[in-house]
Design an enzyme around this catalytic site. Structure first.
Site, PDB file in Angstrom:
ATOM      1  N   HIS A 461       0.836  -1.211   0.000  1.00 14.43           N
ATOM      2  CA  HIS A 461       0.000   0.000   0.000  1.00 14.43           C
ATOM      3  C   HIS A 461       0.865   1.253   0.000  1.00 14.43           C
ATOM      4  CE1 HIS A 461      -3.622   2.403   1.265  1.00 14.43           C
ATOM      5  NE2 HIS A 461      -2.659   3.186   1.746  1.00 14.43           N
ATOM      6  N   GLU A 462       1.791   1.317   0.945  1.00 15.28           N
ATOM      7  CA  GLU A 462       2.621   2.512   1.042  1.00 15.28           C
ATOM      8  C   GLU A 462       3.531   2.656  -0.171  1.00 15.28           C
ATOM      9  OE1 GLU A 462       1.862   4.726   3.063  1.00 15.28           O
ATOM     10  OE2 GLU A 462       0.546   3.504   4.317  1.00 15.28           O
ATOM     11  N   HIS A 465       1.727   4.469  -2.863  1.00 16.04           N
ATOM     12  CA  HIS A 465       1.858   5.926  -2.705  1.00 16.04           C
ATOM     13  C   HIS A 465       3.212   6.399  -3.230  1.00 16.04           C
ATOM     14  CE1 HIS A 465      -1.757   6.932  -0.537  1.00 16.04           C
ATOM     15  NE2 HIS A 465      -1.487   6.174   0.502  1.00 16.04           N
ATOM     16  N   HIS A 468       3.311   6.765  -6.884  1.00 15.39           N
ATOM     17  CA  HIS A 468       2.582   7.965  -7.294  1.00 15.39           C
ATOM     18  C   HIS A 468       3.518   9.181  -7.250  1.00 15.39           C
ATOM     19  CE1 HIS A 468      -1.635  10.078  -6.956  1.00 15.39           C
ATOM     20  NE2 HIS A 468      -1.054  10.294  -8.099  1.00 15.39           N
TER      21      HIS A 468
END
Length: 670
Positions: A461-462, A465, A468
């Site tokens: 998940h991290e 990010h 991104h």
């Protein structure tokens, strides 16, 4: 002598020279950086030249470089490696920074120039990205109170300063409660704990110099303890301490702080002409209105609650079969849910965890990024802010893309949770600037460090990010990377979690810590089959928190947030044995700052999109389909906030999604 924080950094990729920075450098560096920024702003606001996009909007984009360096460095260490000096600096910096930015946003001469450029926008030959930056700049200043005058303007400055102080106090109170509580275990208290939990509590005891194993309030320790400990009395003690964070009375109690924050947010919204804070906050998000948020959450709430109640009945029968009278309690759920999971899926967390080595999961996240986007990762030997941190250079086809830093282990100096931040964001103006991105997690140490399946999902998940940020390809920093609508920012991170579930990824990287062998197919099948196990519980605890957050802000601010929380949960008929994921006194997402205030729903809003987006890969050539990967980068990962979020998603998928894919993905619908 030049302050090291403000000097030119002769380091690889201009990473902050942490080995040369002391806590004594931060305060004087901040003062100089603030003065420099004030001078830059004054030069823009007081210019005798007619306002243009270049001398006003681009000049604002180029300002504050010194301040960015100081704050990017300070806040990276303050959240992940705090100490008394840094906590004191945070308390001093918060009102100072709030006042500084409030002064800028209320600068009438500056706003007049921004408004002049905005009003002339149709006559300017601007690129699409420049038009977007102009719109966002003008809107942000209006929403910050730039159009206010007199007493209203002065009051807005006071509110911002006070909110900054309260947000810092809330965070530090929570950190203090998490740091100061621990429960020492004797050898006789370790019943049911598998070796990886025993190792974790012993490592925690060593870190705290407790003279023996301890349970702390780190999620990576307390959840496994609740899952496996046969000592119901100790589970109860640990659970109550965990849920009492920020509500223990005394100087670290957050309940009055939360009430004041809500009241000030309401006043802030009223000053800007909004009925309540939710209407103000959601206006710029994809959801737009509180009604849209409530509709989504309630569409998920009912099926989730139905599943949770059915599961609770089964778990209570297991409790009674153990000879325990009374209802299933919150400190029982993890324990009996873990036992039931083992029975239903022949799945034992202690058997699974050796296959999820931290280093192998890092490799897996990198490998997926390489296959999808052509990225390569090379270890960097550079001084960082803590010995636990690691760094990699990220390249593509031999060209430098970013620096990625991972800080994975729990420690007393680190606030709870997991997050991604950029010490430096990508930009091309006023000069080319590559990102420095940090992932911070709170995994239990071990030799080797082993993760639960949920921990591994957090890592992916991290890293979503981080991608991104790393793949951002825009001109202006203000719209770079994760500078997007709050209910869109979780799409890349939650979407990336899906690649952990890809069987070929697990076959390659889920290898046993001792034997090195790949996870057996039967166990792999069980892990994937159990992916939606206990999803009623997980969805209920999350949606309850999101609805409480929404109700706090959609209407008059409650005088007693705890009473309001109780009323909301009663109205929802919250299952007795499930608590909110984040109760008010430790709801850092909502009260440590404005980021997720009236916006905690955004994880689920993004999940609606991520379930649909991964389905696009499955409908194409599979999880590593090159055309879909290219489309994902082109329309979502590289574009930052340069285009409206809804338009970005439609460009990738061709349409906006519905809630069906989410419910199916969570196992809450056929």
């Amino acid at each position: 002598m030049t302050n090291v924080l403000l000097s030119d950094w002769d380091t690889p990729f201009q990473i902050a020279p942490f080995d040369a920075i002391s806590d004594d450098d931060f305060a004087p560096a901040l003062e100089i950086a603030l003065d420099n920024h004030k001078t830059e702003i004054a030069a823009i606001a007081d210019s005798a030249e007619a306002p243009t996009f270049a001398n006003t909007i681009e000049a604002l984009e180029a300002s504050g470089e010194d301040l960015d360096k100081v704050l990017g460095t300070f806040f990276s260490v303050a959240g992940a490696d705090s100490n008394p000096a840094r906590e004191e600096l945070q308390r001093a910096f918060s009102p100072k920074l709030a006042a500084h930015f409030a002064e800028i946003s209320s600068n009438k001469a500056l706003f007049a120039r921004i408004a002049a450029v905005w009003n002339a926008r149709d006559t300017l030959d601007l690129t699409d990205e420049q038009q977007r930056v102009l719109m966002l700049t003008h809107r942000n200043y209006v929403r910050a109170g730039a159009a206010l005058d007199g007493a209203d303007d002065a009051r807005m400055k006071e509110i911002k300063g006070r909110l900054a102080e309260l947000g810092t106090a809330f965070t530090q109170n929570l950190l203090a409660d998490e740091r100061d509580w621990s429960m020492t275990l004797d050898e006789g208290d370790m019943g049911g704990l598998p070796p990886f939990v025993v190792d974790a509590v012993r490592a925690a005891g060593e870190e705290k110099e407790a003279g023996g194993p301890v349970v702390t309030l780190s999620r990576s320790i307390i959840v496994p303890f609740l899952q496996f400990s046969t000592r119901r009395d100790l589970r109860k003690k640990a659970y109550r301490a965990w849920t009492a964070r920020g509500a223990n009375g005394g100087k670290t109690d957050n309940r009055e702080i939360a009430a004041e924050i809500l009241k000030l947010r309401e006043e802030r919204a009223n000053l800007l002409g909004y009925d309540n804070f939710a209407n103000f906050k959601l206006e710029t998000e994809m959801a737009k209105t509180p009604e849209a948020v409530r509709d989504l959450l309630m569409a998920v709430w009912e099926p989730a609650k139905g599943q949770a109640n059915a599961d609770a009945w089964v778990l209570e029968q297991m409790l009674k079969a153990d000879g325990i009278d009374g209802p299933l309690e919150p400190w029982d759920w993890w324990f009996y849910a873990e036992r039931r999971r083992k029975e239903l899926h022949d799945l034992d967390e202690a058997e699974v965890k050796p296959y999820f080595q931290l280093d192998r999961m890092i490799e897996a996240s990198f490998d997926c990024a390489s296959r999808l986007f052509g990225l390569e990762f090379k270890s960097l030997d550079v001084p960082l802010y803590h010995p636990d941190c690691r760094a990699w250079e990220v390249t593509r086809a031999g060209t430098h893309v970013a620096v990625f830093i991972g800080d994975y282990f729990a420690r007393g100096s680190k606030r709870s949770g997991a997050w991604c931040s950029a010490m430096r964001a990508q930009a091309k103006f006023p000069e080319q600037q590559t990102p420095i991105v940090i992932n911070v997690c709170n995994f239990a140490k071990g030799d080797p460090a082993l993760l639960s399946y949920d921990d591994a999902r957090t890592l992916f998940h991290e890293f979503g990010h981080a991608l991104h940020q790393m793949l951002s390809d825009v001109t202006y920093e203000s719209i770079s990377g994760t500078s997007v609508a709050r209910d869109f920012v979780e799409l890349p991170s939650q979407l990336y979690e899906h690649w952990l579930e890809v069987p070929q990824v697990l076959h390659a990287f889920a290898t046993h810590a001792e034997t090195g062998e790949a996870m057996p197919q039967a166990l792999l099948d069980n892990v994937l089959a159990a992916a939606t196990y206990n999803m009623g519980f997980q969805t209920v605890e999350y949606v309850a928190s999101a609805l409480v957050d929404l109700e706090f802000h959609d209407g008059p601010a409650p005088a007693d947030p705890m009473q309001k929380q109780a009323e909301v949960l009663e109205g929802l008929e919250m299952p007795h044995a499930i608590g909110m994921r984040h109760a008010t006194p430790h709801f850092a997402h909502v009260f440590s700052g404005d980021g997720y205030s009236s916006g905690y729903y955004s994880y689920m809003w993004s999940e609606v999109m991520d379930a649909d987006a991964f389905a696009a890969f499955e409908e194409a050539g599979g999880p590593f389909d090159p055309e879909k990967a290219a489309a994902l980068e082109e329309h979502i990962l590289s574009t930052g906030g340069s285009v409206d979020a809804a338009e970005l998603y439609k460009a990738f998928r061709g349409r906006l999604p519905g809630v069906d894919a989410l419910l199916k993905g969570r196992g809450l619908a056929a």
